[in-house]
Design a protein around this motif. Structure first.
Motif, PDB file in Angstrom:
ATOM      1  N   VAL A 138       2.164  -6.294  12.093  1.00 30.50           N
ATOM      2  CA  VAL A 138       0.796  -6.336  11.560  1.00 30.50           C
ATOM      3  C   VAL A 138       0.820  -6.224  10.040  1.00 30.50           C
ATOM      4  N   ILE A 139       1.649  -5.338   9.502  1.00 32.15           N
ATOM      5  CA  ILE A 139       1.750  -5.190   8.046  1.00 32.15           C
ATOM      6  C   ILE A 139       2.264  -6.477   7.416  1.00 32.15           C
ATOM      7  N   VAL A 140       3.208  -7.149   8.081  1.00 31.58           N
ATOM      8  CA  VAL A 140       3.725  -8.415   7.555  1.00 31.58           C
ATOM      9  C   VAL A 140       2.612  -9.458   7.477  1.00 31.58           C
ATOM     10  N   ILE A 141       1.787  -9.553   8.524  1.00 30.60           N
ATOM     11  CA  ILE A 141       0.668 -10.501   8.495  1.00 30.60           C
ATOM     12  C   ILE A 141      -0.295 -10.167   7.364  1.00 30.60           C
ATOM     13  N   VAL A 142      -0.602  -8.886   7.191  1.00 29.17           N
ATOM     14  CA  VAL A 142      -1.516  -8.470   6.116  1.00 29.17           C
ATOM     15  C   VAL A 142      -0.916  -8.780   4.753  1.00 29.17           C
ATOM     16  N   LEU A 192       5.703 -15.305  -9.068  1.00 30.19           N
ATOM     17  CA  LEU A 192       6.929 -15.601  -8.331  1.00 30.19           C
ATOM     18  C   LEU A 192       7.697 -14.325  -8.008  1.00 30.19           C
ATOM     19  N   LEU A 193       7.731 -13.402  -8.973  1.00 34.41           N
ATOM     20  CA  LEU A 193       8.409 -12.130  -8.720  1.00 34.41           C
ATOM     21  C   LEU A 193       7.686 -11.324  -7.645  1.00 34.41           C
ATOM     22  N   ILE A 205       8.263 -10.950   0.049  1.00 36.17           N
ATOM     23  CA  ILE A 205       9.055 -11.524   1.127  1.00 36.17           C
ATOM     24  C   ILE A 205      10.209 -10.592   1.502  1.00 36.17           C
ATOM     25  N   ALA A 206      10.821  -9.958   0.479  1.00 31.26           N
ATOM     26  CA  ALA A 206      11.894  -8.995   0.776  1.00 31.26           C
ATOM     27  C   ALA A 206      11.373  -7.835   1.616  1.00 31.26           C
TER      28      ALA A 206
END
Length: 369
Positions: free
Chosen positions: A106-110, A130-131, A137-138
């Protein structure tokens, strides 16, 4: 006492001028649009037939639909069983990801939605963005994979659902863009070797279907790698999607580069501006502005192409819906599952298209001001 105000509109009738109420004028104009000529009549009748054809669908999807049920057997009386979506929502959205760890997904989707919303504003565009994307993403990969900071490890074979779909779309497009710029510049290069290699890569990838590239990445790539190298299936799938997107984006960007006058590059060279700085600050922004619609089309196609990864065993959102629909306890819920997934894809793709229209309109207004 207040009186109703009536607006009159002038109409030419024969050789005289007639005053008619504006409401009546609008009504007559609407009727003329529907039945004014043979083409209007034909289109009106076709529209009525299409609406009539969809009446059973509306009856099935809304009127006789089951929104909540005490048991799956209640869905056998006809109508859409939307209660199935509520019962299988976790499986469709997160796939085989462990239920007790789905808060990480869920946190990734948010995070993805937050980064996309941050990118929508042109004032944030630049190296800092970009940074921020790289750091985001990391963090997403750490959350999904675990194994650090006390998070239980989750292998990529357990990843699935909407997070995988979003990660594949974002990462494939993000990684493909710099490669596509290099390929587009290489194809326009004056050096025969550089131009030949760029043409070979672009035409070879564009001449193969994405399904073939996915099978090559999933089955043949491990045979060509050294024995000590072990790239999981999700990573190989991402590589195939990235190569596919880079080839198509390269042709789009090349079209934008060809539309620019060569005098701007000559002027930059005369001023002593380095080549890559000329490309990054002068040539590339103008080229991208010229090809916003085809870039948007390629992005939408890549988002939809992520659904093909199910054929190589990657458990994306469509694979999760397909697996949920095989539950024998529910009476044939395939249509509801696929419609729900199609709605999510539509929202994502329509959002991309709407944003591109906004950017295109804004850039056009700025160029005219």
């Amino acid at each position: 006492m207040p009186t109703e105000k009536t607006t009159f509109t002038s109409l030419h009738t024969g050789g005289s001028m007639t005053q008619v109420p504006e409401r009546q004028s609008r009504l007559s104009g609407f009727v003329k649009t529907l039945f004014g000529d043979r083409l209007s009549i034909a289109l009106t009748l076709i529209s009525v037939l299409i609406i009539y054809a969809f009446v059973p669908v509306i009856d099935w999807a809304l009127i006789r639909a089951h929104w909540t049920v005490a048991s799956p057997a209640e869905c056998q009386s006809g109508g859409a069983c939307w209660a199935f979506i509520g019962a299988k929502l976790r499986l469709i959205l997160f796939g085989l990801y462990p239920p007790e760890e789905q808060w990480r997904a869920v946190i990734v989707i948010v995070l993805i939605m937050a980064l996309v919303l941050l990118t929508l504003s042109p004032r944030f565009w630049g190296a800092r963005l970009l940074l921020v994307w790289a750091a985001g993403i990391a963090v997403m990969l750490v959350l999904m994979g675990g194994g650090v900071m006390g998070l239980p490890p989750v292998p990529t074979s357990k990843w699935g659902g909407l997070p995988v779909t979003l990660l594949l779309a974002v990462l494939s497009l993000g990684l493909a863009f710099p490669f596509s710029v290099v390929l587009a510049l290489g194809r326009r290069s004056a050096q025969p070797v550089t131009r030949g290699l760029s043409v070979l890569v672009i035409e070879l990838v564009r001449g193969l279907p994405l399904v073939g590239l996915l099978f090559v990445a999933a089955i043949l790539m491990p045979l060509f790698l050294p024995p000590d190298w072990n790239i999981d299936k999700l990573g190989r799938t991402l590589a195939a999607l990235t190569i596919f997107a880079a080839a198509y984006l390269a042709e789009v960007i090349r079209g934008g580069l060809q539309g620019l006058p060569y005098g701007q590059t000559e002027a930059a060279q005369a001023l002593g501006i380095p080549y890559w700085r000329t490309i990054w600050h002068i040539v590339l922004p103008q080229a991208i502005q010229k090809v916003i619609p085809p870039l948007t089309n390629t992005a939408i196609v890549m988002v939809k192409n992520t659904s093909l990864v199910l054929i190589v065993g990657v458990f994306d959102m469509l694979s999760a819906a397909r697996s949920a629909a095989t539950d024998p306890m529910w009476p044939a819920p395939s249509a509801e599952a696929y419609l729900f997934v199609a709605m999510i894809y539509f929202v994502i793709c329509y959002g991309i298209a709407a944003y591109s229209r906004h950017i295109e309109t804004d850039l056009t207004a700025r160029s005219h001001s």
